[in-house]
Structures are given as C-alpha cells and as structure tokens.
Scaffold this active site. Structure first.
Site, PDB file in Angstrom:
ATOM      1  N   ALA A 120      -0.815  19.998 -32.792  1.00  0.00           N
ATOM      2  CA  ALA A 120      -1.827  19.758 -33.831  1.00  0.00           C
ATOM      3  C   ALA A 120      -2.787  20.934 -34.047  1.00  0.00           C
ATOM      4  O   ALA A 120      -2.894  21.457 -35.168  1.00  0.00           O
ATOM      5  CB  ALA A 120      -2.566  18.466 -33.521  1.00  0.00           C
ATOM      6  N   GLN A 169      10.248  18.532 -26.478  1.00  0.00           N
ATOM      7  CA  GLN A 169       9.076  19.403 -26.252  1.00  0.00           C
ATOM      8  C   GLN A 169       8.671  19.405 -24.780  1.00  0.00           C
ATOM      9  O   GLN A 169       8.143  20.397 -24.285  1.00  0.00           O
ATOM     10  CB  GLN A 169       7.885  18.929 -27.106  1.00  0.00           C
ATOM     11  CG  GLN A 169       8.035  19.189 -28.591  1.00  0.00           C
ATOM     12  CD  GLN A 169       8.604  17.994 -29.321  1.00  0.00           C
ATOM     13  OE1 GLN A 169       9.383  17.217 -28.765  1.00  0.00           O
ATOM     14  NE2 GLN A 169       8.245  17.820 -30.574  1.00  0.00           N
ATOM     15  N   ASP A 217      -2.752  13.820 -32.133  1.00  0.00           N
ATOM     16  CA  ASP A 217      -2.569  14.448 -33.449  1.00  0.00           C
ATOM     17  C   ASP A 217      -3.594  13.982 -34.464  1.00  0.00           C
ATOM     18  O   ASP A 217      -3.909  14.691 -35.415  1.00  0.00           O
ATOM     19  CB  ASP A 217      -1.157  14.182 -33.969  1.00  0.00           C
ATOM     20  CG  ASP A 217      -0.166  15.101 -33.277  1.00  0.00           C
ATOM     21  OD1 ASP A 217       0.225  14.791 -32.133  1.00  0.00           O
ATOM     22  OD2 ASP A 217       0.161  16.151 -33.852  1.00  0.00           O
ATOM     23  N   LYS A 258       2.588  11.999 -30.173  1.00  0.00           N
ATOM     24  CA  LYS A 258       4.047  12.054 -30.123  1.00  0.00           C
ATOM     25  C   LYS A 258       4.672  10.704 -29.798  1.00  0.00           C
ATOM     26  O   LYS A 258       4.184   9.993 -28.918  1.00  0.00           O
ATOM     27  CB  LYS A 258       4.456  13.106 -29.083  1.00  0.00           C
ATOM     28  CG  LYS A 258       5.937  13.267 -28.858  1.00  0.00           C
ATOM     29  CD  LYS A 258       6.719  13.516 -30.122  1.00  0.00           C
ATOM     30  CE  LYS A 258       6.228  14.699 -30.934  1.00  0.00           C
ATOM     31  NZ  LYS A 258       6.786  14.724 -32.321  1.00  0.00           N
TER      32      LYS A 258
HETATM   33  O1  MRU Z   1       5.768  17.182 -33.184  1.00  0.00           O
HETATM   34  P1  MRU Z   1       4.882  18.058 -32.337  1.00  0.00           P
HETATM   35  O2  MRU Z   1       5.631  18.769 -31.263  1.00  0.00           O
HETATM   36  O3  MRU Z   1       4.020  18.966 -33.164  1.00  0.00           O
HETATM   37  O4  MRU Z   1       3.929  17.002 -31.624  1.00  0.00           O
HETATM   38  C1  MRU Z   1       2.892  17.477 -30.811  1.00  0.00           C
HETATM   39  C2  MRU Z   1       2.154  16.402 -30.117  1.00  0.00           C
HETATM   40  O5  MRU Z   1       2.394  15.234 -30.306  1.00  0.00           O
HETATM   41  C3  MRU Z   1       1.034  16.813 -29.222  1.00  0.00           C
HETATM   42  O6  MRU Z   1       0.841  15.869 -28.212  1.00  0.00           O
HETATM   43  C4  MRU Z   1      -0.250  16.925 -30.045  1.00  0.00           C
HETATM   44  O7  MRU Z   1      -0.067  17.730 -31.175  1.00  0.00           O
HETATM   45  C5  MRU Z   1      -1.369  17.458 -29.246  1.00  0.00           C
HETATM   46  S1  MRU Z   1      -1.122  19.155 -28.929  1.00  0.00           S
HETATM   47  C6  MRU Z   1      -2.390  19.861 -28.160  1.00  0.00           C
END
Ligand code: MRU
Length: 342
Positions: free
Chosen positions: A53, A192, A233, A244
């Site tokens: 995010a 991830q 997010d 996520k």
């Molecule tokens: O789809 P992504 O990999 O962008 O999802 C990221 C996440 O869900 C993270 O937990 C969130 O962005 C926090 S990152 C500091």
C-alpha cells in the site's frame, strides 16, 4: 540472495527515471525496472512489480512528476492522476498520494509543474520512511513480551518505504533481542510471503520459517505463536481493516486462541471518509493467478476461480492498530479519531 543485514531499496528516483525492484521475479533475481511515464508506473503497479500500500502511493507520486516532465500540457495532470488511481482500487495510499501531488501542482505558482510534483512526491516518500521507524518502535514496545510471531503477505521494505510496517515491527523486535522467530505464511496466490517476506527476513538475518496458508490456524491454536501481526491496505473510520486475502481467517483463528492480533500501518492508510469495511472496494484479480503459478499449472485450464486480492477484518477482532502516531487499542471509531487528531 546477497548478504544478510543488507538493506532492500524497493524504489528510487534518479534524474528522469523511477527505478524499482521488479517484485515479480524476486527472490530469484534482483532486477531493476526503469520507468519513464505514468503509464509505465501504472502498468508496474497493476501487475504487482511494484506493490504494497504505501509503496504504490509513493510510486504514483513520482509517476505524476515523470509524466508532467514529458508533457506539461493542460490535460496531462488529470489524465495521469486518473490512470494511476485506477491501477488498483483497495489500498487508499494510492489515491492519497495522487490527490496530494495533484493538489500541490495545482496550488503551486511555479511554471514548472513537474518540479512541484516531484517536491511533493519526495515529501510523501520521506514521511513514509519516517513513519516506518516510528511504527517499528511503537510495535516493538507493544510486543515487548512476545517472542514468536506470525505474519502474512509482505509488509517490509518491499511494501513500504523504510523498513516497512508489520515487518518493521518484527525487525525491531529482533534488533532489541526479543524475537525468537517469525513464521511467514505463503500468501497464495501470488506468494508474497514465500517469495518476498522470506527474501527480506533472510537478508536481515531474522530466524524464520515458512508455512502454507492453511497451516496457520492450527499453528496459532497449537500454541506455537505469541502474536499475529499484519499490515493494512485501507482502515475504515470504524477500524475495520482491508488487507491481503487470508487476513480475516488469521484474525478469527487468533481470537479463538486468545492470541493478540495486531495491525500495523501508517496513518496514510486510514481512510476517514470510508465509514466501515462494507464500503471498501475489494480488488478481484485475474482467475489465471489462481489457476497457475509462474512455473506450473495447478488445475484444469478452464476451471472457474474466485480471486479476491483482499478481505476485510472487522475492528472487533483486532487487538491493536500500530501507527507512527501511536497505538489505537481497542480499535474503534473513537480511538481512530483520537489518533488522527494527534
Ligand atoms: O497485493 P499486495 O501484495 O500489494 O498486498 C499487500 C498487502 O496486503 C500488505 O499487507 C499491505 O499493503 C500492507 S504493506 C505495508
């Protein structure tokens, strides 16, 4: 993977180029993308070469500067802002950064809009970096007596400037000598956790293990963990959190086992205009992400799939929200409003 302890720099702006580590080829290759326009950056955000995010917000800020340097014409600002905001819907940091850079350009007296955009993008970048250190310290204070933690997705330096969010807390617990080990979940479908969190934990020399997503509830119930800590997010005004996909299940498992469930993120992820989780748009991604990995086909080619990229965890399941301004505990409309007023 290179030396333990080395820092990960996900994004840097140099001259007229935004350089970003391509997160789709990590941990196998450390390959840098060179991005020159808003459409380059929007494309990299859409396919998760740049992700997380706070990081997509910062990248979008720089993208506006890149685009205005190419074409300072009348329609450019609005066109670039629209393109970037549409790249991914759930993380509020994207709209937050685009709106801030747009406002800075519109209010600047300068005949050089690209410079105004770049100054604001750099300011957002610096603020997020500073926030990361404060989140790390606040989270490590809160979890001083906790030694084994589970985390989901990737929330480190690849996801947010500085050390990240939830992974910054884990890093700080380790630096203070309090962390025994971290368990990372794989985070299907795009892995991830297996690819990016493991890459960062190894680089930082933090003891870790990887578990499949479906093992997490049993590990939590079995007493293997003292806390679960994840990023966010979008945090709605009532404290509901979009993060996520899989986060909600972890929160339910943590509550059932009476294990603290902690969310960490900068206040730029709090969306005061969004009343509750019900109003958060959940990104639905390509079904092929479920059907196959980069290397293998996992099911029949035409299997219908569901692929929500995020889910919403109700505020009531969250023990505490750790931000750079302090900790909201319990997480509700009042504690969030008080935090935002600081
Ligand atoms: O789809 P992504 O990999 O962008 O999802 C990221 C996440 O869900 C993270 O937990 C969130 O962005 C926090 S990152 C500091």
């Amino acid at each position: 993977v290179s030396t333990a302890g080395a820092t990960v720099v996900a994004l840097r702006f140099e001259g007229r180029t935004l350089r970003a580590l391509d997160q789709t080829v990590l941990p196998w290759r450390e390959q840098e993308l060179e991005l020159h326009s808003a459409s380059d950056v929007a494309g990299a955000i859409r396919c998760l070469q740049i992700r997380g995010a706070p990081l997509i917000g910062v990248a979008a800020g720089y993208a506006i500067a890149l685009e205005l340097a190419r074409d300072p014409g009348g329609q450019t600002l609005d066109r670039a802002c629209r393109l970037l905001k549409d790249a991914r819907p759930t993380a509020v940091n994207l709209a937050y950064a685009v709106d801030r850079v747009r406002a800075a350009v519109l209010s600047s007296e300068s005949a050089r809009p690209a410079e105004a955009a770049l100054t604001e993008a750099r300011a957002i970048h610096a603020e997020e970096e500073a926030a990361s250190d404060l989140i790390a310290a606040n989270g490590a204070d809160l979890l001083a007596d906790h030694h084994r933690v589970l985390t989901h997705c990737n929330t480190g330096a690849l996801a947010a400037p500085g050390r990240g969010t939830a992974l910054a807390v884990i890093d700080e617990m380790w630096r203070r000598g309090g962390l025994e080990r971290a368990i990372a979940t794989e985070t299907r479908p795009l892995l991830q956790g297996a690819r990016l969190t493991v890459y960062e934990l190894r680089k930082r020399g933090i003891p870790h293990e990887l578990a499949v997503d479906s093992a997490a509830a049993g590990l939590i119930a079995g007493g293997w963990l003292d806390a679960v800590i994840v990023g966010c997010d979008r945090v709605a005004a009532n404290g509901d959190v979009a993060n996520k996909v899989g986060t909600y299940g972890l929160a339910l498992a943590a509550q059932a086992a009476r294990v603290p469930f902690i969310v960490a993120g900068p206040t730029s992820t709090i969306d005061e205009s969004c009343p509750s989780g019900a109003e958060i748009t959940i990104e639905e991604r390509d079904q092929d992400e479920v059907r196959r990995t980069q290397e293998a086909t996992l099911t029949l080619a035409d299997t219908p799939c569901r692929n929500p990229a995020f889910d919403v965890t109700p505020a009531g399941l969250i023990t505490a929200l750790v931000t750079e301004r302090g900790v909201a505990q319990p997480v509700d409309a009042d504690s969030l409003a008080a935090l935002m007023a600081r």
